[in-house]
Design a protein around this motif. Structure first.
Motif: not given
Lengths: 237, 245
Positions: A22-29, A170-174, A205-213, B58-65
């Motif tokens: 996660t730290g690496m993701t933040v750094a590269v982003a 956007l950059v974060m997700k890219e 799912l954990t990765a998704a949760g961390l991105y969401l965070l 739903y929107i929060f989860a799919f737009r945030g990942t």
């Protein structure tokens, strides 16, 4: 092994690896975002230039990079620089493929892509300025640099902030796409974990949760910053 | 390595064969995604918290990942559950094509829902009150007053989303689908000529997106008759102004 043991911080848990990734993701982003900000400033400046060629170049840059998938740009940067490096290595007697550093090429690629979005955001912010203020600054005898520093920059930065926040998200997700060239960021780490434990759902799912965070936290930070820059400003609506 | 025009042309031709698949993925995911988005947008404007809250989440989860994570969760992740592997759904979720389609559709639904919500909210309250005063029932009001105006209001934002989806189909290549980017990646690793491949693939994506943008501009033009008239009038007014000056 249940989920919490799997993602835990014990010797055979993956908690440490996921957090480091996660730290690496933040750094590269972050580096990609910074590169994008530089390209965005250059692009916006070129789009306001008096030289026709510069305006054309800025338009071509934004149109092309907003219309081409980021994945292709990442491939271009990675394989392009790798073939240059392989060529140089061949001069020293090395044979075969030498990979370019994934962090650098990846950050540069998403930087160039986000620079196109950033150009549009910064351009819009400058266009939102009150023309009278710029004229008044000129009438006071301000040179272009002083005018930029005292009149344009402070106000344009304020207008640009919401758009800049969007570009950061956007950059974060890219940055997840950089996993395809082998940088061990969050996405790649999840792949590694999924492969070696055969529990792909838990890892992704954990990765998704961390991105969401990260996106949630940085969204809140930008909201606070926006509230701060807008203080003392009268709002129409 | 010199820049090779013959190679460029060959690359371009082999990439062309990826267009149908990319367009199919984009069209099907936009179509199903827009239906889902419409439902989500209605939930968001319903003023009932038990409808609003799930849509919001739903929107929060799919737009945030990242979309890539969503694709991987569906394609690789779901296989973790033996119950699904042994169910009648497995032939669907085993196929990369359907997984990519599902992820793209679920993803665009989240973004489109917010665009549609903006469109719905842009309909002036006075018009809805007027329609109610005329005695229109809810469905009729929705069909005649709200939807037509909301649709054309949201078109510019929605056209951006569709262009993003055309670009996003490239991610399907990460789960073995040979659309344009999939073929491009294969050509790069075979030839080690990333620049030529990038130029060909980039030109194809740019032309596709240009066509999409023009189509939406045309749709917008055909849905705004009064704007066309106004533009004509404002042109005339401008000409008159020039004459007077």
């Amino acid at each position: 092994m249940d989920y919490f043991q799997l993602m835990g911080f014990s010797a055979d848990g993956w908690g440490h690896d996921m957090l480091r990734a996660t730290g690496m993701t933040v750094a590269v982003a972050f580096i990609g975002f910074a590169v994008g900000l530089i390209f965005g400033c250059l692009g916006a400046a070129a789009s306001f230039s008096n030289a026709h060629a510069l305006r054309l170049a800025a338009a071509a840059y934004t149109t092309a990079l907003r219309g081409i998938p980021d994945l292709l740009v990442i491939y271009l940067f990675y394989f392009g620089s790798s073939s240059v490096i392989s060529g140089i290595a061949a001069l020293f007697g090395s044979q075969g493929f030498v990979g370019a550093p994934a962090f650098l090429t990846g950050a540069l690629a998403i930087g160039v892509v986000s620079g196109a979005n950033q150009t549009q955001v910064l351009r819009g912010a400058v266009l939102a300025l009150n023309k009278g203020e710029v004229e008044a600054g000129r009438a006071y005898g301000m040179g272009p640099l002083l005018l930029f520093r005292r009149i344009i920059l402070p106000q344009a930065a304020r207008y640009a902030l919401p758009g800049v926040g969007n570009v950061w998200q956007l950059v974060m997700k890219e940055s997840a796409l950089i996993s395809v060239i082998g940088l061990v960021e969050l996405m790649r780490q999840a792949q590694v974990g999924a492969g070696s434990t055969r529990q792909p759902f838990s890892f992704y799912l954990t990765a998704a949760g961390l991105y969401l965070l990260i996106t949630f936290a940085s969204g809140q930070a930008f909201r606070l910053a926006e509230a701060r820059t807008m203080r003392g400003l009268r709002r129409g609506i | 390595m010199p820049f090779d025009l013959t190679f460029l042309w060959q690359t371009f031709v082999s990439l062309l064969s990826g267009i149908p698949l990319a367009l199919e993925l984009a069209a099907l995911s936009v179509a199903t995604g827009s239906l889902l988005a419409f439902g989500l947008a209605l939930m968001r404007v319903s003023r009932r918290w038990w409808l609003d809250l799930p849509a919001r989440f739903y929107i929060f989860a799919f737009r945030g990942t990242p979309l890539l994570v969503q694709i991987y969760i569906i394609y690789y992740g779901l296989s973790q559950f033996p119950a699904l592997r042994h169910s009648f759904l497995w032939p669907v979720f085993r196929e990369a094509y359907w997984c990519a389609l599902a992820a793209l559709a679920l993803n665009t639904a989240a973004y489109s829902a917010e665009i549609m919500r903006g469109g719905l909210l842009s309909v002036p309250a006075g018009q809805i009150e007027a329609a109610r005063a005329c005695g229109m029932a809810r469905i009729l009001l929705f069909r005649r007053i709200i939807v037509p105006q909301a649709t054309r209001q949201m078109l510019p934002g929605y056209s951006n989303e569709v262009i993003l989806m055309v670009k996003s189909t490239s991610l399907a290549s990460t789960i073995t689908i040979m659309e344009i980017t999939g073929i491009a990646a294969k050509l790069i690793s075979e030839s080690y000529r990333p620049v030529e491949v990038f130029i060909s693939a980039g030109a194809i994506y740019l032309s596709l997106n240009f066509i999409v943008a023009r189509l939406f501009a045309l749709l917008e033009w055909s849905l705004w008759p009064e704007r066309r008239k106004n533009r004509l009038q404002s042109n005339i007014v401008e000409k008159k102004g020039e004459l007077h000056a």
